[in-house]
Design a protein around this motif. Structure first.
Motif, short mmCIF file in Angstrom:
data_model
loop_
_atom_site.label_atom_id
_atom_site.label_comp_id
_atom_site.label_asym_id
_atom_site.label_seq_id
_atom_site.Cartn_x
_atom_site.Cartn_y
_atom_site.Cartn_z
N LEU B 90 0.32 -1.19 0.23
CA LEU B 90 0.06 0.06 -0.28
C LEU B 90 0.25 1.19 0.23
N CYS B 91 0.28 2.43 -0.47
CA CYS B 91 1.02 3.42 -0.92
C CYS B 91 -0.05 4.42 -0.13
N ALA B 92 0.68 6.01 0.51
CA ALA B 92 0.02 6.73 1.61
C ALA B 92 0.31 7.81 1.15
N SER B 93 -0.35 9.17 1.23
CA SER B 93 0.04 10.17 0.25
C SER B 93 -0.26 11.07 1.49
N SER B 94 0.08 11.91 1.41
CA SER B 94 0.01 13.18 2.49
C SER B 94 0.71 14.33 2.77
N LEU B 95 0.32 15.24 3.27
CA LEU B 95 1.10 16.90 3.49
C LEU B 95 1.87 15.93 4.91
N VAL B 96 2.62 16.89 4.81
CA VAL B 96 4.09 16.55 5.84
C VAL B 96 3.10 16.52 7.50
N ARG B 97 2.59 15.45 7.99
CA ARG B 97 2.48 15.57 9.17
C ARG B 97 0.70 15.82 9.14
N ASP B 98 -0.01 15.27 8.44
CA ASP B 98 -1.30 15.67 7.81
C ASP B 98 -2.32 13.74 7.92
N ARG B 99 -2.94 13.55 7.25
CA ARG B 99 -4.25 12.41 7.26
C ARG B 99 -3.03 11.77 6.15
N PRO B 100 -2.78 10.42 6.23
CA PRO B 100 -2.39 9.91 5.19
C PRO B 100 -3.66 8.73 4.39
N TYR B 101 -3.30 9.68 2.58
CA TYR B 101 -4.98 8.82 2.40
C TYR B 101 -4.22 7.66 1.57
#
Lengths: 112, 111
Positions: B90-101
């Motif tokens: 699984l790959c997850a993206s986010s802004l730093v220290r924000d909720r991962p999607y």
């Protein structure tokens, strides 16, 4: 090393009933997530809990966080079959690092 | 707005081979994390990339390596595949220290 424990790991319940899933974690963290996963699918974000006493609700699901007890709960009210899934809690490592440590998940089956 | 995308969807490899998995983050996200989820288990954190550098690493051997490109997309490489590497990645993206999607995942089977 951060450890996250969920219980129960498996739960079968009837529609209309209430139940609670528990998530304990071993070290201080300021961010806790709840995710839902359907079979063969990816993770769907449900809640982000950021502070002690935080409570979030969405439909029949309500999540809360007690940072002093290092405990989060996911409460299901009047369960319906569509809520059948695996639920994970996940905790950030802290200290500026935000990789998540997940629990083993709670496999929830809701029967008519 | 496209969410996190991953390719390929499924992959079958033989022990000892090498594999590359790809991830495109959600629009506007600059941080990519990779997780391994074995059947019936919770996801385990492999590593995280931010500004094209590995920012944090979980408890995985050096056979697991990655890369982040200037457009924030990322690759996960696994060398010398073992049977135990069979999992959903699984790959997850986010802004730093924000909720991962999380993306839909790549199902890797090693035979």
């Amino acid at each position: 090393e951060l450890k996250v424990e969920q219980n129960p790991l498996f739960l079968s319940m009837q529609e209309g009933k209430n139940y609670t899933i528990y998530c304990n974690y071993s070290t201080t963290s300021d961010r806790l997530y709840w995710y839902r996963q359907d079979p063969g699918k990816s993770l769907e974000s449900l809640f982000v809990l950021l502070s002690n006493g935080a409570v979030k609700q969405e439909g029949r699901l309500m999540a809360s966080l007690d940072t002093k007890a290092r405990l989060s709960t996911l409460h299901i009210t009047a369960a319906v079959h569509d809520l059948s899934a695996t639920y994970f809690c996940a905790v950030e490592s802290g200290g500026g690092a935000d990789g998540l440590t997940f629990g083993k998940g709670t496999h929830l089956i809701i029967q008519p | 707005d496209a969410g996190v995308t991953q390719s390929p969807t499924h992959l079958i490899k033989t022990r000892g081979q090498q594999v590359t998995l790809r991830c495109s983050p959600k629009s506007g996200h600059d941080t990519v994390s990779w997780y391994q989820q074995a059947l019936g288990q919770g996801p385990q954190f492999i590593f995280q990339y931010y500004e094209e550098e590995e920012r944090q690493r979980g408890n995985f051997p050096d056979r697991f390596s990655g890369h982040q490109f200037p457009n924030y997309s990322s690759e996960l490489n696994v060398n010398a595949l073992l049977l135990g590497d069979s999992a959903l990645y699984l790959c997850a993206s986010s802004l730093v220290r924000d909720r991962p999607y999380f993306g839909p995942g790549t199902r890797l089977t090693v035979t």
